[in-house]
Enzyme design. Structure first.
Site, short mmCIF file in Angstrom:
data_model
loop_
_atom_site.label_atom_id
_atom_site.label_comp_id
_atom_site.label_asym_id
_atom_site.label_seq_id
_atom_site.Cartn_x
_atom_site.Cartn_y
_atom_site.Cartn_z
N GLU A 16 -42.98 24.22 18.77
CA GLU A 16 -41.80 24.12 17.89
C GLU A 16 -41.54 22.64 17.62
O GLU A 16 -41.36 21.85 18.54
CB GLU A 16 -40.60 24.77 18.57
CG GLU A 16 -39.25 24.48 17.91
CD GLU A 16 -39.19 24.82 16.42
OE1 GLU A 16 -39.45 25.99 16.08
OE2 GLU A 16 -38.90 23.92 15.60
N ARG A 87 -27.26 34.13 14.99
CA ARG A 87 -28.65 33.69 15.12
C ARG A 87 -28.90 33.03 16.47
O ARG A 87 -29.91 33.27 17.11
CB ARG A 87 -29.00 32.70 14.00
CG ARG A 87 -29.21 33.37 12.70
CD ARG A 87 -29.24 32.39 11.56
NE ARG A 87 -29.40 33.17 10.35
CZ ARG A 87 -30.53 33.30 9.68
NH1 ARG A 87 -31.60 32.65 10.06
NH2 ARG A 87 -30.60 34.05 8.61
N TYR A 196 -19.82 40.54 8.07
CA TYR A 196 -19.89 41.53 9.14
C TYR A 196 -19.55 40.85 10.46
O TYR A 196 -19.69 39.63 10.60
CB TYR A 196 -21.29 42.17 9.20
CG TYR A 196 -22.46 41.22 9.18
CD1 TYR A 196 -22.93 40.62 10.34
CD2 TYR A 196 -23.09 40.90 7.98
CE1 TYR A 196 -24.01 39.76 10.30
CE2 TYR A 196 -24.18 40.04 7.93
CZ TYR A 196 -24.63 39.47 9.11
OH TYR A 196 -25.70 38.60 9.08
N ASP A 272 -41.74 34.15 7.23
CA ASP A 272 -41.54 33.41 5.98
C ASP A 272 -42.75 32.55 5.61
O ASP A 272 -42.96 32.24 4.44
CB ASP A 272 -40.31 32.50 6.09
CG ASP A 272 -39.00 33.24 5.83
OD1 ASP A 272 -39.04 34.48 5.70
OD2 ASP A 272 -37.94 32.59 5.74
C1 LIG Z 1 -28.20 33.44 3.84
C2 LIG Z 1 -29.33 34.10 4.57
C3 LIG Z 1 -29.08 35.29 5.26
C4 LIG Z 1 -30.13 35.96 5.91
N1 LIG Z 1 -29.86 37.12 6.57
C5 LIG Z 1 -30.87 37.81 7.17
C6 LIG Z 1 -30.59 39.02 7.87
O1 LIG Z 1 -29.44 39.46 7.95
N2 LIG Z 1 -31.64 39.68 8.44
C7 LIG Z 1 -32.93 39.21 8.36
O2 LIG Z 1 -33.85 39.85 8.91
N3 LIG Z 1 -33.21 38.04 7.71
C8 LIG Z 1 -32.22 37.33 7.13
N4 LIG Z 1 -32.48 36.15 6.48
C9 LIG Z 1 -33.88 35.66 6.43
C10 LIG Z 1 -34.28 34.98 7.72
O3 LIG Z 1 -33.38 33.95 8.03
C11 LIG Z 1 -35.70 34.38 7.60
O4 LIG Z 1 -36.53 35.26 6.90
C12 LIG Z 1 -36.26 34.16 8.98
O5 LIG Z 1 -35.54 33.13 9.64
C13 LIG Z 1 -37.75 33.80 8.91
O6 LIG Z 1 -38.18 33.59 10.22
P1 LIG Z 1 -39.51 32.75 10.48
O7 LIG Z 1 -39.64 32.71 11.98
O8 LIG Z 1 -40.64 33.29 9.70
O9 LIG Z 1 -39.23 31.28 9.94
P2 LIG Z 1 -38.09 30.24 10.34
O10 LIG Z 1 -36.86 30.94 10.81
O11 LIG Z 1 -37.97 29.31 9.18
O12 LIG Z 1 -38.71 29.47 11.60
C14 LIG Z 1 -39.79 28.59 11.45
C15 LIG Z 1 -39.84 27.68 12.66
O13 LIG Z 1 -41.03 26.88 12.60
C16 LIG Z 1 -40.71 25.54 12.94
N5 LIG Z 1 -41.70 24.67 12.28
C17 LIG Z 1 -41.79 24.35 10.96
N6 LIG Z 1 -42.87 23.56 10.74
C18 LIG Z 1 -43.47 23.38 11.94
C19 LIG Z 1 -44.64 22.66 12.37
N7 LIG Z 1 -45.39 21.97 11.50
N8 LIG Z 1 -44.96 22.70 13.68
C20 LIG Z 1 -44.21 23.41 14.59
N9 LIG Z 1 -43.10 24.10 14.23
C21 LIG Z 1 -42.75 24.09 12.93
C22 LIG Z 1 -39.29 25.34 12.39
O14 LIG Z 1 -38.65 24.27 13.03
C23 LIG Z 1 -38.65 26.71 12.72
O15 LIG Z 1 -38.09 26.75 14.01
C24 LIG Z 1 -31.45 35.43 5.86
C25 LIG Z 1 -31.69 34.22 5.18
C26 LIG Z 1 -30.64 33.55 4.57
C27 LIG Z 1 -30.92 32.27 3.86
#
Ligand SMILES: Cc1cc2nc3c(=O)[nH]c(=O)nc-3n(C[C@H](O)[C@H](O)[C@H](O)COP(=O)(O)OP(=O)(O)OC[C@H]3O[C@@H](n4cnc5c(N)ncnc54)[C@H](O)[C@@H]3O)c2cc1C
Length: 375
Positions: A16, A87, A196, A272
């Protein structure tokens, strides 16, 4: 991902780039499709302590708060577990569980910089904030590094995230004892609000989405609550009061990006990084959790049958299993964004359609989403 692997006996190193695992932003809905995965990881009890179980959904008109559709609490209609939580609380639960697993190593404050695929694994170079670097070698690499994924770029993807014209403002308001514990949605022209309860009902997560021409620089910044007071001036009294009572607004510009090739050799992408989802179906985190469950299962099966040389085949099987579902969720989320924000007179048609649809119609519409189970 690391928990799903470790529970199947596969060692994982989590890298991370931030110096901690805390999460910005306010709340998350964790819907049944991913909630079942978390239950399968023995997280039911710790999640129960920090979340609120949803008793349904209420959709209202922005301007006057008139009800358009109510999905009441009924297990046949609302599949379980449907959790609403902060979160940070989800992160804490996952982190505690990861720390209790001897086969998970956590590395913070160092980001993936370079990747080299070799016949027997993947080597990666990490750099820390003060420039120090180190390298790791593993049987495979899973890029779960979000919308702006470095792993996705290093894997040869030249697409970029595109600004959608949406901006999400997020804050926490005090909890209310009178409100039912459910997801509330208010639909207005070019805007909508979701709120919520979280933290055992002591707080309310509030998200206001509006349309703007330009993306804000950076991904989050402290918002100015006054902008929102103006923005909700034409909303119902309940909506105005809720926004006025919320503190610590932060704004997110919302970007979209086409789905990635989810696996190449021994490198896979999830969440994502692979398929960012607009938040209008509350599914981005859920999809990431689903991805992890499927990938861990396929890797465990392959390692047992073929040893480490089977890793690329497991990654390819994962991409084949997940791509269509991820694309469908992305599309459904985009479509909700368009429908939520319809202006007059099209909003009249939408409101009539919602009333006709009713709770049973809504349940049937999203059966494919919430009833998902890994094999
Ligand atoms: C307003 C809003 C409301 C939302 N509500 C919901 C909901 O109710 N339910 C739901 O399921 N989703 C919801 N989402 C979507 C959700 O927040 C994201 O889809 C989710 O956080 C994606 O998770 P992830 O682990 O793929 O990526 P991220 O949460 O973006 O995590 C990526 C991680 O990788 C790390 N990172 C980045 N680059 C590097 C690197 N080069 N080396 C090492 N680490 C790195 C970052 O620091 C981060 O910790 C919402 C989004 C928004 C904007």
């Amino acid at each position: 991902m690391a928990l799903s692997l470790a529970r199947r006996g596969i060692s994982a190193t989590v890298i991370e780039k931030r110096t901690g695992f805390g999460e910005l932003g306010a709340g998350l809905q964790i819907t049944p499709n991913s909630g079942r995965v978390l239950d399968g990881l023995d997280l039911t009890l710790p999640l129960k302590r920090v979340s609120v179980s949803s008793h349904g959904l209420m959709i209202r008109r922005w301007a006057d708060g008139r009800e358009l559709l109510e999905m009441p609490s009924d297990p046949a209609r609302l599949p379980t577990p449907f959790r609403m939580l902060k979160r940070n609380d989800l992160h804490t639960v996952l982190l505690d569980a990861a720390r209790s697993m001897p086969n998970i190593r956590l590395v913070v404050g160092r980001g993936v910089q370079e990747i080299t695929q070799e016949d027997d694994g993947v080597s990666t170079t990490l750099t820390g904030q003060n420039g120090q670097w180190e390298s790791f070698h593993g049987l495979g690499l899973i890029g779960a590094d979000g919308l702006w994924s470095r792993v996705r770029d290093l894997n040869g993807d030249t697409s970029r995230p595109l600004f959608t014209g949406y901006e999400a403002w997020r804050a926490l308001a005090p909890g209310t004892k009178t409100d039912k514990p459910r997801v509330n949605l208010h639909l207005g022209p070019g805007r909508h609000t979701v709120h919520y309860p979280v933290a055992g009902g002591r707080e309310t997560n509030v998200v206001v989405v509006r349309q703007t021409k330009e993306a804000r620089e950076g991904w989050s910044r402290d918002g100015d609550g006054d902008v929102l007071t103006d923005h909700v001036a034409g909303g119902s009294q309940a909506l105005r009061e809720l926004v006025a009572s919320a503190q610590g607004w932060q704004a997110w510009s919302l970007f979209d990006r086409k789905p990635a090739v989810m696996a190449k050799g021994r490198i896979a992408l999830l969440g994502d990084a692979a398929h960012p989802v607009l938040p209008f179906l509350a599914q981005g985190a859920s999809l990431a959790i689903e991805d992890a469950a499927v990938l861990a299962r396929l890797l465990a099966e392959t390692l047992q049958a073929d040893g480490s040389r089977g890793v690329p085949a497991a990654m390819a099987a994962y991409a084949a299993a997940r791509s269509a579902r991820a694309a469908r969720v992305q599309d459904a989320s985009r479509s909700n964004g368009r429908t939520y924000h319809l202006g007059w007179p099209w909003s009249i048609g939408r409101d009539i359609a919602l009333r006709r649809l009713g709770p049973d119609g809504l349940r049937a519409r999203y059966g494919w989403l919430y009833d998902w189970r890994d094999e």
